[in-house]
Design a protein around this motif. Structure first.
Motif, mmCIF file in Angstrom:
data_model
loop_
_atom_site.group_PDB
_atom_site.id
_atom_site.type_symbol
_atom_site.label_atom_id
_atom_site.label_comp_id
_atom_site.label_asym_id
_atom_site.label_seq_id
_atom_site.Cartn_x
_atom_site.Cartn_y
_atom_site.Cartn_z
ATOM 1 N N ILE A 1 -4.754 8.660 0.701
ATOM 2 C CA ILE A 1 -3.539 8.808 -0.513
ATOM 3 C C ILE A 1 -3.351 9.622 -1.404
ATOM 4 O O ILE A 1 -5.199 9.930 -1.513
ATOM 5 N N ARG B 1 2.298 8.644 -0.258
ATOM 6 C CA ARG B 1 1.276 8.123 1.281
ATOM 7 C C ARG B 1 1.588 9.305 2.784
ATOM 8 O O ARG B 1 2.859 9.816 2.981
ATOM 9 N N ALA C 1 -7.167 5.786 2.698
ATOM 10 C CA ALA C 1 -6.370 4.625 3.156
ATOM 11 C C ALA C 1 -7.010 3.782 4.025
ATOM 12 O O ALA C 1 -7.848 4.162 4.527
ATOM 13 N N PRO D 1 -9.438 -5.574 -3.712
ATOM 14 C CA PRO D 1 -8.232 -4.857 -2.482
ATOM 15 C C PRO D 1 -7.073 -5.565 -3.589
ATOM 16 O O PRO D 1 -7.210 -5.858 -5.100
ATOM 17 N N ARG E 1 7.234 2.424 -1.897
ATOM 18 C CA ARG E 1 5.887 1.325 -1.949
ATOM 19 C C ARG E 1 4.280 2.142 -1.690
ATOM 20 O O ARG E 1 3.794 1.884 -1.029
ATOM 21 N N PRO E 2 3.840 1.707 -2.582
ATOM 22 C CA PRO E 2 2.304 1.968 -2.824
ATOM 23 C C PRO E 2 1.203 0.538 -2.253
ATOM 24 O O PRO E 2 1.872 -0.467 -2.278
ATOM 25 N N PRO E 3 0.433 1.508 -1.649
ATOM 26 C CA PRO E 3 -0.187 0.883 -0.469
ATOM 27 C C PRO E 3 -1.232 -0.139 -1.885
ATOM 28 O O PRO E 3 -2.116 -0.078 -2.952
ATOM 29 N N THR E 4 -1.671 -1.100 -0.935
ATOM 30 C CA THR E 4 -3.661 -1.518 -1.690
ATOM 31 C C THR E 4 -4.608 -1.269 -0.844
ATOM 32 O O THR E 4 -4.965 -0.766 0.748
ATOM 33 N N LEU E 5 -5.406 -0.726 -2.117
ATOM 34 C CA LEU E 5 -7.054 -0.917 -1.516
ATOM 35 C C LEU E 5 -7.824 -0.616 -2.038
ATOM 36 O O LEU E 5 -7.476 -2.374 -3.423
ATOM 37 N N ASP F 1 -3.515 -3.499 -6.222
ATOM 38 C CA ASP F 1 -2.548 -2.839 -6.026
ATOM 39 C C ASP F 1 -1.961 -1.879 -6.583
ATOM 40 O O ASP F 1 -2.889 -2.445 -7.765
#
Length: 437
Positions: free
Chosen positions: A365, A360, A437, A298, A325-329, A300
């Motif tokens: 993404i 997003r 995502a 995971p 709000r960039p996701p965790t991939l 960030d």
């Protein structure tokens, strides 16, 4: 044919369920129709004809025995034996509030037909009394005859029981079949998830072949293929790393010898060639490191992009970031960071402005790297991902050996993503990356 394909379920579970459900529904509909037409219709018709014949017999007896006492005794005996309630209303007329016969009711339809066959006098029926009885009114010349009979005299409820039992049994069997199908589909779904995870570079730890023998065979073939691919990647990576490492030693000796040979035009050209070879060897090593297996973890995405922006800022340039709000991939952090770094360096090398946009979307993404440089002609865009392929403007004085986009593409594909080139809104090149995502 296309319409049928669009209407059919797309999932294997849906198609198997349709194969089970369609014959059951068709068989039940056929049995119900045959039973309804042959059994229920016949039984109800015979019961209705029997009741109509009894009413016709009572009317005939009344005509043959005009003596009220004699006919009354006969009527009492017939009522007890036939379970009927018969009354005569002198000079009576049909009630005005009787509901009309129901067209959809087999009871009303059969009773009307039977009375029409057995009686010559006018009649009306009332099957909606609500007390499980039916009333039949017959208009006689001197009176109105009313006959009240139990509903079961003209209607068989076994049909409803038969349909209910058939539907209940089919539902139970269908439920058992659905549970069985789900258990059979589960290994196939797990195999698809394992293949998808492997394609995205994620580790598959607890996957084991399960299910039917054919599914187990497919799972074993997948695991064998995974091991062969990993072995091939490892061997190729070791070979590239070994060749690149071994080339550093003669290059170092050549640099030392050239540096001791003085200065001339030929010597300077030779130094440039050696420097270019050294950069190519370094690019080989970077390419080999990018191909090495790294566990996905995971990550960030926002922190990773800020690190890249800080690296660019330390070199005296600026990278514009546009993200919310960039996701965790799940990413192989080093290889993906190296890929983005190569793309950002290309944007800053050929343009004055570089911008990175994160969008997003449901299920994926999108990352867009834009610059205001000269861009890449459309007919060349499919070629620049080849190893060591360089455009004319990148061949001289740029320090580029033609592996940056190759490393970036392989890293993106290893994460199950896509990469494409397009025209940038800034006027230069846009590199678009789509990641699951």
């Amino acid at each position: 044919m296309r319409l049928i394909k669009r209407l059919l379920p797309r999932t294997l579970f849906g198609r198997w369920l349709l194969l089970l459900l369609a014959p059951i529904v068709l068989l039940q509909a056929l049995l119900t129709y045959i039973f309804y037409e042959r059994h229920w219709d016949t039984v109800t018709r015979r019961l209705a004809l029997g009741l109509a014949g009894e009413i016709a017999t009572i009317i005939e007896m009344r005509d043959r025995h005009p003596d009220p006492i004699v006919f009354g005794n006969l009527l009492i005996a017939m009522q007890n034996r036939l379970q009927l309630q018969v009354s005569f209303m002198p000079d009576g007329k049909f009630p005005a509030d009787l509901p009309p016969p129901r067209l959809y009711s087999i009871l009303d339809r059969m009773l009307v037909q039977a009375l029409g066959e057995r009686l010559s006098q006018p009649y009306l029926i009332d099957t909606q009394r609500g007390d499980e009885t039916v009333a039949i009114y017959v208009q006689l010349p001197d009176a109105l005859m009313r006959v009240v009979a139990p509903e079961n005299r003209v209607f068989s409820s076994t049909t409803y029981i038969f349909i209910i039992w058939m539907a209940a049994a089919s539902t139970i069997l269908l439920g058992i079949a659905v549970l069985f199908l789900r258990n059979q589909i589960k290994p196939i779904r797990r195999l698809a998830e394992a293949a998808d995870a492997f394609g995205k570079g994620r580790e598959i730890r607890d996957y084991r072949p399960a299910g039917a023998e054919e599914v187990r065979a497919a799972a074993r073939a997948f695991l064998a293929m995974r091991d062969r691919i990993r072995r091939h990647i490892r061997e190729r990576t070791e070979m590239l790393a070994g060749v690149s490492h071994d080339l550093r030693t003669p290059l170092t000796r050549m640099k030392l010898q050239v540096s001791m040979m003085g200065s001339s035009g030929e010597i300077e050209e030779l130094k440039r060639d050696i420097d270019e070879m050294d950069k190519m060897v370094a690019a080989y090593l970077a390419f080999a490191r990018g191909q090495s297996e790294q566990p996905a973890e995971p990550t960030d995405l926002g922190n990773l992009l800020h690190e890249l922006a800080d690296d660019v800022r330390r070199r005296g340039r600026e990278l514009q970031l546009d993200m919310t709000r960039p996701p965790t991939l799940m990413l192989r952090r080093l290889s993906f960071k190296r890929a983005l770094s190569n793309l950002i360096e290309n944007a800053l090398r050929f343009g004055r402005t570089a911008r990175l946009i994160v969008e997003r979307h449901p299920g994926h993404i999108d990352l867009h790297i834009d610059d205001d440089g000269p861009g890449i002609p459309e007919k060349e865009r499919h070629k620049v991902f080849r190893p060591f392929y360089r455009l004319d403007q990148a061949r001289h004085g740029s320090g580029n050996v033609g592996l940056g986009l190759t490393i970036a593409r392989d890293a993106v594909l290893a994460h199950g993503g896509e990469i494409r080139l397009d025209r940038s809104p800034l006027g230069g090149l846009r590199v678009s990356i789509r990641l699951p995502a």
